[in-house]
Design a protein around this motif. Structure first.
Motif, mmCIF file in Angstrom:
data_model
loop_
_atom_site.group_PDB
_atom_site.id
_atom_site.type_symbol
_atom_site.label_atom_id
_atom_site.label_comp_id
_atom_site.label_asym_id
_atom_site.label_seq_id
_atom_site.Cartn_x
_atom_site.Cartn_y
_atom_site.Cartn_z
ATOM 1 N N GLU A 197 6.421 21.160 27.036
ATOM 2 C CA GLU A 197 7.213 20.211 27.801
ATOM 3 C C GLU A 197 8.170 20.980 28.708
ATOM 4 N N ARG A 199 11.801 21.164 30.930
ATOM 5 C CA ARG A 199 13.159 20.646 31.085
ATOM 6 C C ARG A 199 13.989 21.643 31.894
ATOM 7 N N TYR A 209 9.727 26.133 30.230
ATOM 8 C CA TYR A 209 8.630 25.532 29.479
ATOM 9 C C TYR A 209 8.805 25.904 28.012
ATOM 10 N N VAL A 212 6.202 21.393 22.678
ATOM 11 C CA VAL A 212 6.588 19.986 22.586
ATOM 12 C C VAL A 212 7.307 19.737 21.263
ATOM 13 N N SER A 214 9.894 16.898 21.396
ATOM 14 C CA SER A 214 10.502 15.576 21.548
ATOM 15 C C SER A 214 9.522 14.435 21.319
#
Length: 243
Positions: A197, A199, A209, A212, A214
């Motif tokens: 994921e 952010r 990167y 994952v 969340s």
């Protein structure tokens, strides 16, 4: 003697290319030819160059992943008057993270298939040719770019999404995903939640990167509800004690 006017395309292909094909079938007005990798180019060239076929136009090249083919997750035995239950076990390979995904077979099939769709404008006919890659770990199929240069981007897409390697392709690299993308997103065992994921990190002041965290893998299958007046009538009669 067979009348050429009534001979189907499948029959013509079987008669002329029978020694180079695995099978040819016709269903719902569509002709499909199964070919081994070593005969992929020879069959494609014959379909393009022979006047009785003249498939001069390559419409598309795509891939198929047969992992978990024929397996279902739906619980179709416990059916109520208002629809199927939500009893879905969620055992599909894409519902899990790579670290704990189950090993699901391909149902006796070779896992990866390259599919090319051809069009003959001259004869107003279409044909589908399919080639099963022989190695599931590293699926390799000869490239069609020497026969149809337009296959270039189609094969890059199939490589990017399915990981099918087209041997002889002049520039086989990703075309839809990022350069650093991990895995092939159209493979059945690619996690539905993805591998990483993205952010923005306020401390580093840049996009990062990371694995994952969340999103949790979960079963998302909608309940099917039947709105049928017959059931309402049956309930009303049952309430009144009628038979």
């Amino acid at each position: 003697m067979t009348d050429p006017a009534t001979t189907t395309l499948a029959q013509k292909i079987g008669a002329q290319l029978g020694d180079k094909i695995v099978a040819v079938s016709e269903a719902l007005g569509e002709t499909t030819v199964e070919v081994l990798p070593e005969n992929w180019l020879a069959v494609a060239r014959a379909l393009r160059d022979r006047d009785e076929f003249h498939f001069e136009l390559l419409v598309d090249v795509s891939g198929v992943d047969y992992l978990s083919y024929g397996q279902v997750e739906w619980d179709t035995t416990d059916v109520s008057a208002t629809g199927f239950s939500r009893g879905v076990e969620g055992e599909g390979p894409g519902r899990f993270q790579w670290s704990n995904r189950p090993l699901v077979g391909a149902g006796g099939h070779k896992r990866f298939v390259a599919v090319a769709h051809l069009l003959s404008i001259k004869n107003n006919q279409r044909v589908r040719i399919r080639c099963h890659a022989q190695d599931d770990a590293l699926p390799v199929v000869p490239s069609l770019t020497d026969l149809w240069p337009g296959a270039n981007w189609f094969e890059r897409e199939a490589f990017d999404l399915f990981g099918i390697v087209f041997e002889g392709h002049p520039d086989l690299r990703r075309i839809l995903t990022d350069y650093g993308f991990v895995g092939h997103p159209f493979r059945k065992d690619f996690p539905l939640i993805g591998n990483v994921e993205v952010r923005y990190d306020e401390t580093l002041k840049r996009v990062i990167y990371e694995p994952v965290t969340s999103v949790e893998p979960r079963v998302l299958v909608p309940r099917t509800v039947r709105n049928d007046s017959r059931y309402d009538q049956a309930q009303a009669e049952s309430a009144l004690g009628k038979k």
